[in-house]
Design an enzyme around this catalytic site. Sequence first.
Site, PDB file in Angstrom:
ATOM      1  N   SER A   1      47.047  37.912  21.068  1.00  0.00           N
ATOM      2  CA  SER A   1      46.654  37.097  19.921  1.00  0.00           C
ATOM      3  C   SER A   1      45.159  37.061  19.671  1.00  0.00           C
ATOM      4  O   SER A   1      44.732  36.891  18.529  1.00  0.00           O
ATOM      5  CB  SER A   1      47.186  35.671  20.087  1.00  0.00           C
TER       6      SER A   1
ATOM      7  N   HIS B   1      52.636  38.116  16.938  1.00  0.00           N
ATOM      8  CA  HIS B   1      51.682  38.787  16.041  1.00  0.00           C
ATOM      9  C   HIS B   1      52.130  40.191  15.644  1.00  0.00           C
ATOM     10  O   HIS B   1      51.374  40.927  15.014  1.00  0.00           O
ATOM     11  CB  HIS B   1      50.293  38.823  16.689  1.00  0.00           C
TER      12      HIS B   1
ATOM     13  N   LYS C   1      53.758  32.905  11.312  1.00  0.00           N
ATOM     14  CA  LYS C   1      52.638  33.820  11.057  1.00  0.00           C
ATOM     15  C   LYS C   1      52.981  34.734   9.874  1.00  0.00           C
ATOM     16  O   LYS C   1      52.823  34.311   8.743  1.00  0.00           O
ATOM     17  CB  LYS C   1      52.289  34.544  12.358  1.00  0.00           C
TER      18      LYS C   1
HETATM   19  C1  PLP Z   1      51.308  35.016  21.069  1.00  0.00           C
HETATM   20  C2  PLP Z   1      51.683  33.668  20.539  1.00  0.00           C
HETATM   21  N1  PLP Z   1      52.821  33.099  20.961  1.00  0.00           N
HETATM   22  C3  PLP Z   1      53.203  31.895  20.512  1.00  0.00           C
HETATM   23  C4  PLP Z   1      52.452  31.206  19.598  1.00  0.00           C
HETATM   24  C5  PLP Z   1      52.909  29.851  19.155  1.00  0.00           C
HETATM   25  O1  PLP Z   1      53.559  29.934  17.941  1.00  0.00           O
HETATM   26  P1  PLP Z   1      53.655  28.661  16.980  1.00  0.00           P
HETATM   27  O2  PLP Z   1      52.343  28.578  16.263  1.00  0.00           O
HETATM   28  O3  PLP Z   1      54.805  28.934  16.076  1.00  0.00           O
HETATM   29  O4  PLP Z   1      53.881  27.476  17.861  1.00  0.00           O
HETATM   30  C6  PLP Z   1      51.267  31.776  19.120  1.00  0.00           C
HETATM   31  C7  PLP Z   1      50.412  31.150  18.093  1.00  0.00           C
HETATM   32  O5  PLP Z   1      50.216  30.073  17.825  1.00  0.00           O
HETATM   33  C8  PLP Z   1      50.863  33.017  19.616  1.00  0.00           C
HETATM   34  O6  PLP Z   1      49.707  33.566  19.221  1.00  0.00           O
END
Ligand code: PLP
Length: 383
Positions: free
Chosen positions: A180, A208, A237
Site C-alpha cells: 500500500s 490495491h 478503493k
Molecule cells: C493493503 C490494505 N489492506 C486493507 C486495508 C483496509 O481496507 P479498508 O479501508 O476497507 O478498511 C487497506 C487500506 O486501508 C490496505 O491498504
Amino acid sequence: MAGADEIARAELDALRVRGLLRSLEPLRTPPGAEIELRPGERLINFSSNDYLGLAGEARIAQALAEGARAWGAGAGASRLVCGDFLPEHDLELELAEFSSSEAALLFPSGYAANCGIVPAFAGPADLILSDALNHASIIDGCRLSRARVEVYPHADVGAVEQGLRAPARRRIVVTDAVFSMDGDRAPLRELFALCSAAGALLIVDEAHATGVIGPRGEGLAAEVGVAADVRMATLSKAFGVAGAYVASTRAVCDLLVNRARPLIFSTALPPALACAAQASLRILAGPEGDERRARLWSNVRRFAAGLKALGLPARVDSAIFPVLTGTPEGALTMAAHLRELGILAKPIRPPTVPQGTSRIRFALSAAHTGAHIEAALSALRAC
Ligand SMILES: Cc1ncc(COP(=O)(O)O)c(C=O)c1O
C-alpha cells in the site's frame, strides 16, 4: 494520577516534537481528481485510492440512494443476528463470479476482514510468515491470532522458504498483493509454489490490486495465475464505495461466518452499500472498467516516465508511487510545498512506514487528466 485530557496533551506534544502528529481536515467537495480543502483552495488530488474514479460516480450514488429507499439506512445488527439482507447475498454471488471463486463473503471493511481472517485460521499452535511491509490490518490480525508470527524481510522469498521449514500445526504465509505504501507487487508465484510444496496456506490482500490489475480487474493473483487459499479485496478503493470481501471456497466463507469476530460482533454493512457496490462492480468488471483501467495505466506510465526524468526511482507496477524523503519533517515540508503549488499528496510517516522511510505517496487515478499528471511532475520539479 493524570486525567485523560492531561495524558492526551502530553502524548500529542511528544508526537508533535517528533514530526508525527496527525490531524483531520474535512474535504469540502465530493471525491474526485480536483477537490477543495480550505475554502477556495482547489487542489489536484493524489491522495485517494479512488483508482478508477468511481467514488464520485453518479450511477453508483444513484444505486446507493435507491438502495437506501428500498432497504433503509442501516443494517440494524450483525449479519448473524438480524442484519443480513438480500442485497448482500446478491452481491456475494456476483463477487464470487467476478473472482472466479466458489464463494464470497462481505465484511464491513478491509480492516475488519483482515482482523477476522487471520485469527480464523491461526492460533497459538500455528506459525504465520508475514511480509515486513504488510498493511496494519494484517499485522493486527496476526497479533489477534496469538500465533507465532515471523516477519520476513520485504518480498524475501528465500526467507519464506527458510521460515516454512519450522514445525507448526499450520503454517500460513500472508501478504499484500500490491504494497500500500510502496506500490510494488508481492512475488505471488514464488510464494504460492513454496506454500504448495510445504502444505502451507497463502492469504493474499488484494486491496490495491482489485480493479487495477488482472483480467477485468480481478487482482494480482488472477493476473499471475495463482490460486491463493484466501483472497481479501476491498470495496473502498477502486470500487469507490466501502466494505470488503473474501473470495475463497464455500467452506472457508462458512468458517469465517463462524469464527471471524469482526463479522460476528459488528453491525453489518448497510444493505444500500451493497446495492452501491453492485453498481460499481458492474462498471468495474465490464468494458467501461477496461477503459478506465487503460486510462489509469496510461497515467501510471506517464507519471513513472516523468519521475525517472527527474532522477527519481519509479516502477510501473501499480497506481502507487512513493517519493522518499527519509525524515517525517522532510515529508511534511515537501507536502506543504506541493500543496502551495496546488497538489495534494499527503506525507506518510511512521508507524505507517518504517523509521527513516517517510515519504510522499502519490496515488494515481483514471480520473486524472494528462494536465493533472504534468502539474504534479512540475510541482515535484519545483520541490
Ligand atoms: C493493503 C490494505 N489492506 C486493507 C486495508 C483496509 O481496507 P479498508 O479501508 O476497507 O478498511 C487497506 C487500506 O486501508 C490496505 O491498504
